[in-house]
Motif scaffolding. Structure first.
Motif, short mmCIF file in Angstrom:
data_model
loop_
_atom_site.label_atom_id
_atom_site.label_comp_id
_atom_site.label_asym_id
_atom_site.label_seq_id
_atom_site.Cartn_x
_atom_site.Cartn_y
_atom_site.Cartn_z
N GLU A 1 16.47 12.58 3.96
CA GLU A 1 15.89 12.84 5.15
C GLU A 1 15.95 11.48 6.29
O GLU A 1 16.82 10.73 5.91
CB GLU A 1 14.16 12.42 4.49
CG GLU A 1 14.10 11.00 4.14
CD GLU A 1 14.24 11.17 2.69
OE1 GLU A 1 15.15 10.48 2.01
OE2 GLU A 1 13.71 11.77 1.57
N GLN B 1 8.67 11.74 8.41
CA GLN B 1 9.84 12.25 7.55
C GLN B 1 10.35 13.52 7.98
O GLN B 1 9.68 14.42 8.23
CB GLN B 1 9.49 12.32 6.29
CG GLN B 1 10.32 12.84 4.97
CD GLN B 1 9.90 12.87 3.83
OE1 GLN B 1 8.69 13.06 3.54
NE2 GLN B 1 10.80 12.83 2.72
N ARG C 1 6.81 0.65 -0.11
CA ARG C 1 6.31 1.75 -0.96
C ARG C 1 5.93 3.08 -0.29
O ARG C 1 4.59 3.39 0.19
CB ARG C 1 4.94 0.96 -1.44
CG ARG C 1 4.15 1.69 -2.74
CD ARG C 1 3.13 0.80 -3.30
NE ARG C 1 2.69 1.41 -4.50
CZ ARG C 1 1.47 0.87 -5.35
NH1 ARG C 1 1.31 -0.31 -4.74
NH2 ARG C 1 1.23 1.78 -6.15
N ILE C 2 6.80 3.61 0.05
CA ILE C 2 6.93 4.88 0.92
C ILE C 2 6.92 6.04 -0.24
O ILE C 2 8.15 6.14 -0.85
CB ILE C 2 8.04 5.22 1.89
CG1 ILE C 2 7.64 3.90 3.15
CG2 ILE C 2 7.82 6.15 2.51
CD1 ILE C 2 8.64 3.65 4.06
N HIS C 3 6.15 6.81 -0.23
CA HIS C 3 6.13 7.93 -1.29
C HIS C 3 6.63 9.19 -0.62
O HIS C 3 6.89 9.47 0.60
CB HIS C 3 4.65 8.24 -1.89
CG HIS C 3 4.04 7.44 -2.49
ND1 HIS C 3 2.95 7.69 -3.36
CD2 HIS C 3 4.57 6.36 -3.04
CE1 HIS C 3 2.64 6.80 -3.91
NE2 HIS C 3 3.32 5.68 -3.83
N GLY C 4 7.18 10.27 -1.36
CA GLY C 4 7.64 11.57 -0.96
C GLY C 4 9.03 11.49 -0.17
O GLY C 4 9.38 12.68 0.44
N ALA C 5 9.73 10.42 -0.15
CA ALA C 5 11.17 10.40 0.04
C ALA C 5 12.28 10.67 -0.89
O ALA C 5 11.89 10.68 -2.06
CB ALA C 5 11.46 9.16 0.91
N PHE D 1 9.12 4.57 -7.49
CA PHE D 1 9.38 3.38 -7.29
C PHE D 1 8.23 2.30 -6.83
O PHE D 1 8.52 1.21 -6.53
CB PHE D 1 10.44 3.18 -6.44
CG PHE D 1 11.56 3.99 -6.51
CD1 PHE D 1 12.13 4.16 -8.02
CD2 PHE D 1 12.51 4.61 -5.57
CE1 PHE D 1 13.41 5.11 -8.22
CE2 PHE D 1 13.51 5.77 -5.86
CZ PHE D 1 14.06 5.69 -7.31
N GLY D 2 7.05 2.90 -6.95
CA GLY D 2 5.71 2.35 -6.27
C GLY D 2 5.60 0.83 -6.98
O GLY D 2 5.36 -0.15 -6.28
N ASN E 1 7.35 -4.22 -0.10
CA ASN E 1 6.52 -4.15 -1.37
C ASN E 1 6.55 -5.26 -2.21
O ASN E 1 7.35 -5.42 -2.95
CB ASN E 1 6.93 -2.78 -2.21
CG ASN E 1 5.75 -2.63 -3.27
OD1 ASN E 1 4.86 -3.34 -3.28
ND2 ASN E 1 6.36 -1.67 -4.25
N VAL F 1 8.71 15.72 -0.36
CA VAL F 1 9.14 15.82 -1.88
C VAL F 1 7.54 15.63 -2.57
O VAL F 1 7.09 14.59 -2.42
CB VAL F 1 10.18 14.77 -2.05
CG1 VAL F 1 10.54 14.91 -3.64
CG2 VAL F 1 11.50 15.03 -1.24
N ARG G 1 0.89 -1.25 0.10
CA ARG G 1 0.01 -0.08 -0.04
C ARG G 1 0.73 1.20 -0.08
O ARG G 1 1.70 1.30 0.74
CB ARG G 1 -0.92 0.15 1.32
CG ARG G 1 -2.10 -1.07 1.24
CD ARG G 1 -2.57 -1.27 2.55
NE ARG G 1 -3.30 -0.10 3.12
CZ ARG G 1 -3.74 -0.37 4.26
NH1 ARG G 1 -3.80 -1.59 4.88
NH2 ARG G 1 -4.74 0.59 4.50
N ALA G 2 0.42 2.42 -0.72
CA ALA G 2 1.32 3.58 -0.86
C ALA G 2 1.00 4.26 0.33
O ALA G 2 -0.05 4.73 0.92
CB ALA G 2 0.70 4.19 -2.23
N VAL G 3 2.19 4.83 1.03
CA VAL G 3 2.05 5.63 2.13
C VAL G 3 2.80 6.85 2.03
O VAL G 3 3.89 6.76 1.56
CB VAL G 3 2.75 4.54 3.42
CG1 VAL G 3 2.91 5.53 4.49
CG2 VAL G 3 1.93 3.30 3.74
N THR G 4 2.16 7.64 2.45
CA THR G 4 2.70 9.24 2.47
C THR G 4 3.27 9.56 3.93
O THR G 4 2.43 9.51 4.55
CB THR G 4 1.80 10.28 1.75
OG1 THR G 4 1.63 9.84 0.28
CG2 THR G 4 2.46 11.45 1.83
N PRO G 5 4.49 9.82 3.96
CA PRO G 5 4.98 10.39 5.33
C PRO G 5 4.39 11.58 5.85
O PRO G 5 4.10 12.54 5.11
CB PRO G 5 6.47 10.54 5.22
CG PRO G 5 6.81 9.64 3.92
CD PRO G 5 5.56 9.88 3.10
#
Lengths: 294, 294, 294, 294
Positions: free
Chosen positions: C88, C74, D279-283, D137-138, C289, D129, C50-54
């Motif tokens: 980060e 983050q 699957r961590i976005h924004g890094a 990279f998801g 993932n 970010v 699952r996509a996670v945004t910090p």
């Protein structure tokens, strides 16, 4: 605002030398401290820090009962079964508006420079702050504190721009004189926040100039710079001028309702103020619980 | 040591009720605080916290200049280019021996119970501490402090077991009387550590009983419980009895050399002591910079 | 449930020796892996994470735009002005239900023991996990994966107890046979959470016994143990029996809707599954993932 | 180096549009992926991540047994007595050289711009970010991998500047052809570090141009940019040109000795490569354990 030599902005750059890190804490001389401790007589103590409950770093089944978000996070540690002791690791961001904290001068560079005019790159590197950090607070601050209640029994109107005249009026109401080296505690009747629903009141540049004229050593309050910035006024004068150019350490987010109540009951608006954050060097701010001692 | 009613161990369990969280801070009454503030006269201030420089959370090219390991870690934050301000997130473990900190009573459960005898599971859950936490320190501690220098100009021998007789001798040398509600600051001439090369000195149960008999409200020092435990003595009596059964808050890892020097210069061993950690509830310990005010 | 030798509970304790850390990953032999890679033909790839945004660690003016709370936090780092690079520090709790993660066998001790029956105190100390940690995942997992869709085009009813019969029916619908060493991916049409408004469906002990009979090597899914526990059923059988007694690594919180769609389009329910969390030893779980490769 | 249109530097800015975040991952088409999975035949799996053991966040009596410093820190969590389960909070800095990680294109801005030429301020804010992050990279990366062993059975000399000729020679030795969309794994026989005692070898701009000419989709290796920069060469060409201008994701700090051994045993230098960070976005980077599947 163009550079550190701008004649229109109050400044202490150069006043205590090119390497100074204490800023207006230089004004807290032995004589000033003696005047401060003389205010402590009855032994009544009022904390100015806001109470914060940490959020657990772990969410879900292992950390259900705390808040989901907080200025401080707590990882309660496994130390054996039965536990050898209870302990934790804390994650905190000192400048969170809900956490009463003391700003170091390096917190706000202006024109690429840190108080008293040193280039940012000399003062800060990715490993931490080398000049103007919380190291300046290592000895603690002990001085006379003065409550300036800007709206006794009430709160300031939203978006009110606090002026020097307001400060004079509050001092007169409180029957106090602000002397060089004193700490000023402002009460506006607001809760310090950056995401309030109403526009908050805040200091104008005129009020910051007042603090400079009176050689105030430290400022605390439940109001500070207005969010959003006041119309027709320089934005964030307390941080951009007070902290950055005067070197005036700021206690952001103080809780002052109890203080106002005690001042009222004791019919005095001055006290001994003790500000002693943890002795952690190299940071730009630290959580603190200032104590007013009567 | 079997349970909280063991007659051979000093205890305050029940003394201030079943729900008490203050422990011996109950002894700091208005009268005691007034006695404390009366000690502040000249306005000289001595910090008892050890200075700590954070390590950057990032190692490698982005954080090369700080220490690799520290009690406090600092992530200096990106806030724009040029930066809107300098700020950081800190990661810290309050009970790290190199960080001067104040222990809450929930730090050390004994027999599965937290002071004053409540089951651990009622006091602590994965989300934080519900009873006996640092919330008890929210008002700060202001009282008279007394330096007991156990080895003036020198240091205690390694593995020395500190007794009540040692404390009496130090008080006599310093010309001070320890009264109920006072804070005691111990000097042994050591640096508080858990991995020292030499066996450290530390208090015996006899010394803890002395603290109990004198109704000491708070203890700070550069010595505490011995590492490794003293031969033939109960291990960790200061934490297992002092903190856990007496409810005596402990400032671990204080720096007292400067204090001893000032006491010598001023020819007195008593002062106003102010202990005010950040007002963070729900933890078992917090970093603090206690101030001795003369 | 009394001890690890309880005859009523499926167990692999002892099956691969007293020191085993791989659990059912032992079933992924060279032959099984070859069968797995043979499933990868077209090169179509479907992620199960699952996509996670910090959330930013800093709240307030310096970090306003991210979520206030997340499984991952983050701290974007200051690296100079202009920045030397962007970097980060992340703070994350792998077992957060919103973060797809792989459980190590030490995550769930039963009867004070970690798979395959070693006392907890031997396996875990305050410094980390010494036995049964994520070190077992260092080589990654590559095997055949099989989707068992329990509610094609729909979702399972709330609080539904998934049985072996349900699994058999799903396998028959998908036209697949589950062989020893295969990974099973369950689809129930739910979002894995611990605080859902509705009671979630989950596996019964009967379904866990089915996984044992089929010698499943790894389980992933959007359903797992029911929250709250199913009425009349053993609570948390997937964790307390599957993970703890079978040594069956679990991918909690997988996202399987895309997988189901691709399986439908390609008219097949088997694929190569690759599970490779970061190579961090000593933890009880890690974010991952998993990739289904067709 | 002046701006993104500098004709002397290889670039992909604009090649896949102004909003592209995938960079050279655009080259991994369905056909390329199919070629990648065709490499997986025997099912032998080799991890390229370096094993990392976390350091406990707590030092002192509660966390004595782990390393004092690590790329990853672990706070093992209290979850009750007996524990409800074992869990932890991790603190990690993905770009730590000792942690095998995948760089996102936003990691390195050049001339104030992020690939493919967007101003930094549009791409990154204090909350995280927004463009060019690990969100790219998801879906994971699956393609053919090729080992280029630059010093079979040996290591490159210190401070060696790797050229296109070196890469050609290695490909010829390995009997492989690098096709568009392939991933290249470099072996130089070194351990990736920023504080090595010897000057490390690294790629020259000529080698980066080679990667560009061959349309390499992803690079991993135990060598990368030289520390300190090579004399007479552009500093950090792999990051400043490869990552920032080509949009070529980099796996820094891979472990390739086992891979070289397996390639030798199987007499082939190509394999299926699977790279799937959490699957961590924004890094700007994430730890990863790439798998080579034979």
């Amino acid at each position: 605002m163009t550079d550190g030599t701008d004649q229109q902005l109050p400044t202490n750059w150069g006043r205590w030398g090119e390497d100074d890190e204490l800023g207006t804490l230089n004004l807290v001389t032995a004589e000033v401290r003696a005047r401060g401790v003389a205010e402590a007589r009855e032994g009544e103590v009022v904390p100015l820090g806001r109470a914060v409950t940490p959020a657990p770093t772990a969410r879900g089944p292992f950390g259900p009962d705390g808040p989901r978000s907080s200025a401080v996070q707590q990882a309660l540690l496994y130390t054996g079964t039965p536990p050898m002791g209870m302990a934790e690791t804390l994650v905190l961001t000192p400048h969170d508006p809900s956490l009463t904290h003391l700003d170091a001068v390096a917190h706000i560079p202006v024109d690429g420079m840190v108080y008293p005019g040193r280039p940012l790159a000399e003062c800060v590197d990715p490993g931490g702050v080398r000049h103007g950090s919380t190291a300046a607070f290592g000895d603690g601050v002990v001085t006379k504190g003065v409550l300036l209640d800007l709206a006794p029994g009430d709160r300031l109107p939203p978006a009110h721009g606090i002026t020097g005249t307001d400060l004079d009026a509050a001092a007169e109401r409180g029957g106090v004189t602000v002397l060089p080296g004193d700490a000023v505690v402002l009460r506006g009747g607001w809760t310090f926040a950056w995401d309030a629903e109403e526009p908050t009141p805040g200091l104008t540049l005129d009020a910051v100039a007042w603090l400079h004229r009176h050689d105030v050593a430290l400022l605390a309050g439940d109001v500070g710079d207005a969010f959003p910035p006041l119309e027709g006024e320089m934005p964030m004068p307390l941080h951009l001028v007070g902290l950055a150019r005067l070197g005036l350490p700021l206690v952001d987010g103080a809780s002052v309702e109890d203080l106002a109540a005690v001042c009222g009951r004791l019919s005095r608006s001055s006290f001994m103020l003790v500000v002693a954050p943890p002795r952690i060097h190299g940071a730009t701010g630290l959580p603190v619980n200032p104590l007013a001692v009567f």
